[in-house]
Design a protein around this motif. Structure first.
Motif, short mmCIF file in Angstrom:
data_model
loop_
_atom_site.label_atom_id
_atom_site.label_comp_id
_atom_site.label_asym_id
_atom_site.label_seq_id
_atom_site.Cartn_x
_atom_site.Cartn_y
_atom_site.Cartn_z
N TYR A 61 0.85 -1.18 0.00
CA TYR A 61 0.00 0.00 0.00
C TYR A 61 0.90 1.24 0.00
CZ TYR A 61 -3.35 3.56 0.99
OH TYR A 61 -4.11 4.71 0.89
N THR A 62 0.91 1.96 -1.11
CA THR A 62 1.82 3.10 -1.26
C THR A 62 1.29 4.05 -2.31
OG1 THR A 62 4.08 3.74 -1.87
CG2 THR A 62 3.19 1.79 -2.96
N THR A 63 1.65 5.31 -2.18
CA THR A 63 1.42 6.27 -3.25
C THR A 63 2.61 6.22 -4.21
OG1 THR A 63 2.57 8.07 -2.13
CG2 THR A 63 0.23 7.77 -1.61
N CYS A 64 2.44 6.83 -5.37
CA CYS A 64 3.55 6.88 -6.33
C CYS A 64 4.68 7.79 -5.86
CB CYS A 64 3.05 7.35 -7.69
SG CYS A 64 1.91 6.21 -8.49
N GLY A 65 4.42 8.61 -4.86
CA GLY A 65 5.44 9.52 -4.35
C GLY A 65 6.31 8.93 -3.26
N TRP A 66 6.02 7.72 -2.82
CA TRP A 66 6.79 7.07 -1.77
C TRP A 66 7.72 6.05 -2.42
CZ3 TRP A 66 4.37 3.39 2.45
CH2 TRP A 66 5.29 3.20 3.50
N ALA A 77 10.94 -7.59 -12.10
CA ALA A 77 12.21 -8.18 -12.55
C ALA A 77 12.35 -9.63 -12.10
CB ALA A 77 13.39 -7.35 -12.03
N ALA A 78 11.65 -10.01 -11.05
CA ALA A 78 11.68 -11.40 -10.58
C ALA A 78 10.60 -12.24 -11.25
CB ALA A 78 11.51 -11.43 -9.06
N GLY A 79 9.83 -11.61 -12.12
CA GLY A 79 8.76 -12.32 -12.81
C GLY A 79 7.48 -12.40 -12.02
N ALA A 80 7.43 -11.75 -10.85
CA ALA A 80 6.23 -11.78 -10.02
C ALA A 80 5.16 -10.84 -10.57
CB ALA A 80 6.57 -11.41 -8.58
N THR A 81 3.95 -11.02 -10.10
CA THR A 81 2.83 -10.14 -10.46
C THR A 81 2.66 -9.09 -9.37
OG1 THR A 81 1.69 -11.93 -11.61
CG2 THR A 81 0.35 -10.05 -10.92
N ILE A 82 2.58 -7.83 -9.75
CA ILE A 82 2.36 -6.79 -8.76
C ILE A 82 0.90 -6.36 -8.78
CG2 ILE A 82 4.75 -5.98 -8.87
CD1 ILE A 82 3.79 -3.57 -10.47
N VAL A 83 0.40 -6.04 -7.60
CA VAL A 83 -0.99 -5.59 -7.43
C VAL A 83 -0.94 -4.12 -7.03
CG1 VAL A 83 -3.16 -5.91 -6.19
CG2 VAL A 83 -1.72 -7.90 -6.75
N LEU A 84 -1.69 -3.27 -7.75
CA LEU A 84 -1.74 -1.84 -7.47
C LEU A 84 -3.12 -1.47 -6.94
CD1 LEU A 84 0.07 -0.48 -10.66
CD2 LEU A 84 1.08 -1.12 -8.47
N TYR A 85 -3.14 -0.44 -6.10
CA TYR A 85 -4.41 -0.03 -5.46
C TYR A 85 -4.42 1.48 -5.33
CZ TYR A 85 -8.07 0.20 -1.83
OH TYR A 85 -9.21 0.47 -1.11
N GLU A 86 -5.55 2.07 -5.65
CA GLU A 86 -5.71 3.52 -5.50
C GLU A 86 -6.87 3.79 -4.56
OE1 GLU A 86 -5.34 7.63 -5.95
OE2 GLU A 86 -3.99 6.04 -6.61
N GLY A 87 -6.62 4.53 -3.49
CA GLY A 87 -7.68 4.86 -2.57
C GLY A 87 -7.28 4.62 -1.13
N SER A 88 -8.21 4.87 -0.22
CA SER A 88 -7.95 4.69 1.20
C SER A 88 -7.93 3.21 1.55
CB SER A 88 -9.03 5.39 2.03
OG SER A 88 -8.97 4.97 3.38
N PRO A 89 -6.99 2.79 2.41
CA PRO A 89 -6.97 1.38 2.82
C PRO A 89 -8.10 1.03 3.78
CG PRO A 89 -5.31 2.62 4.03
CD PRO A 89 -5.89 3.56 3.01
N PHE A 90 -8.86 2.03 4.21
CA PHE A 90 -9.97 1.80 5.12
C PHE A 90 -11.33 2.06 4.46
CE2 PHE A 90 -6.41 2.07 7.93
CZ PHE A 90 -6.75 1.27 9.02
N HIS A 91 -11.35 2.12 3.12
CA HIS A 91 -12.60 2.36 2.39
C HIS A 91 -12.85 1.22 1.41
CE1 HIS A 91 -15.84 4.72 0.58
NE2 HIS A 91 -15.37 4.31 -0.59
N PRO A 92 -14.05 0.72 1.31
CA PRO A 92 -15.30 1.21 1.94
C PRO A 92 -15.48 0.75 3.38
CG PRO A 92 -15.77 -0.65 0.53
CD PRO A 92 -14.31 -0.37 0.35
#
Length: 402
Positions: A61-66, A77-92
């Motif tokens: 859980y991170t913004t693009c600025g961190w 680079a390790a071939g893993a899948t990354i999961v991205l999320y936009e929004g509050s970690p406490f919503h909904p």
């Protein structure tokens, strides 16, 4: 033709990222990182420390600025899948992140220490409400992870996972201290130093601190992800001043740390935010750990106030909605701190505030609060997510009293 890509061969240390320090107490550092060193460092941390594999799905859980966003992206680079999320970690709902773990099949999950404390205060019991079958590793950073949060994770989230508190920063776009899936997890500790990192805890005179003795987190040999330069720092003077002025030829990172008998580490706070009541140096993290155990307190910030030729500890607290700070709660806060630390840690003043100022990456800005309390200017307010909150700390009558 999008399939016809020209790959240009560039030098190993060719700039790949420019990252900025928060700049809340001075001009931000414009830190330029090289491609080769960043890649090697991240691959080491992902593959060897986190046991990241091609079959994994990793999330932070991170913004693009961190810098954790840069760290996360390199997992490709390790071939893993990354999961991205936009929004509050406490919503909904406060359980949003656990919904995501089950929905996306996340195996390695990362977040800030404050989020874990927030889940506990919200009363979440994910082991009962969610499957979490895929989850094998949980990473925490941004601030020291309290021992009580270790208890919560293993009690209420999942027992058979590796909980790794990790620490480094924008300056190295990686970690000095982090986890290891082959080592035991000890409550309240970061498991180990990074492979290939000559980490030492040094006293003020440059000698190595004993086990259990606090000191400055340092690195005595070069490492791959050192910045290649600061942008615009033509003669390198700002770079040298930032890391190499405290000890000759030694990187001083600015963290107040001790090494434990388990060969792990405990971070006690930033060196420049440590408190000095009576001339004794103590870390703010030791106070936060105790305050976080109180259900009434949502968050806090602690500073040292210059007072009568000494420094006194001042604690600001944000309480749950509808609560007022009274003498009974002040007494319980002080007792919790005294019981688990020392009398010197006990705040001389405890003040209720409506908001705690943070950077856009969520870090509490102790130095900015201290500057406002002392009537000093705060540089680069744009680095703050809620700069208006600093006005809550200006000219408080409570801080003019014994």
């Amino acid at each position: 033709d999008a399939s016809d890509i020209d790959f240009e061969r560039l030098p190993f240390d060719h700039p790949v990222y420019i990252l900025y320090s928060s700049g809340t107490t001075g001009r931000p550092k414009c830190i330029t990182h090289g491609a080769g060193g960043t890649l090697i460092q991240h691959q080491k941390e992902h593959v060897l420390h986190c046991n990241l594999r091609r079959s994994d799905r990793i999330f932070f859980y991170t913004t693009c600025g961190w810098m954790m966003w840069n760290w996360l992206v390199t997992a490709l680079a390790a071939g893993a899948t990354i999961v991205l999320y936009e929004g509050s970690p406490f919503h909904p709902s406060p359980a949003a992140m656990f919904d995501l773990i089950d929905e996306a099949g996340i195996t390695i999950f990362g977040t800030g220490a404050k989020a874990i404390a927030g889940w506990e205060k919200a009363g979440l019991v994910p082991r009962e409400s969610h499957q979490l079958n895929t989850l094998v590793t949980m990473l925490s950073t941004g601030s020291p992870l309290a021992p009580e949060s270790f208890d919560y994770v293993y009690r209420e989230i999942k027992q058979n996972l590796c909980l790794s508190s990790i620490s480094g920063g924008t300056d190295i776009v990686s970690c000095f201290l982090l986890g290891c899936v082959t080592l035991p997890v000890h409550r309240g500790e970061l498991q180990c130093a990074g492979l290939g990192m000559k980490v030492k805890i040094l006293r003020d005179d440059g000698s190595v601190a004993d086990i259990g003795e606090t000191g400055e987190l340092c690195c005595t040999l070069p490492f791959p992800s050192m910045p290649v330069f600061f942008w615009g720092d033509e003669d390198g003077s700002r770079y040298r001043s930032a890391y190499f002025e405290t000890f000759p030829d030694t990187w001083a990172h600015g963290d107040f740390v001790l090494r434990t008998e388990n060969e792990g580490y405990v971070i006690l706070g930033r060196s420049d935010a440590t408190l000095n009541p009576g001339g004794v140096r103590i870390g703010t993290a030791e106070i936060y750990r105790q305050v976080d155990t109180l259900d009434e307190v949502l968050e806090s910030v602690c500073i040292g106030q210059d007072w009568r030729d000494d420094v006194r500890v001042v604690l600001f607290v944000r309480l749950r909605d509808g609560l007022e700070l009274d003498d009974e709660l002040r007494d319980r806060i002080r007792k919790a701190i005294r019981r688990n630390t020392t009398p010197r840690h006990v705040p001389a003043k405890i003040v209720q505030v409506a908001s705690i100022p943070r950077t856009v990456s969520g870090k509490i800005v102790e130095l900015a609060v201290r500057n406002v309390v002392h009537g000093r200017p705060v540089s680069n307010l744009d680095a703050l997510a809620n700069p208006g909150a600093l006005e809550l700390y200006r000219e408080l009558p409570e801080l003019d009293e014994d």
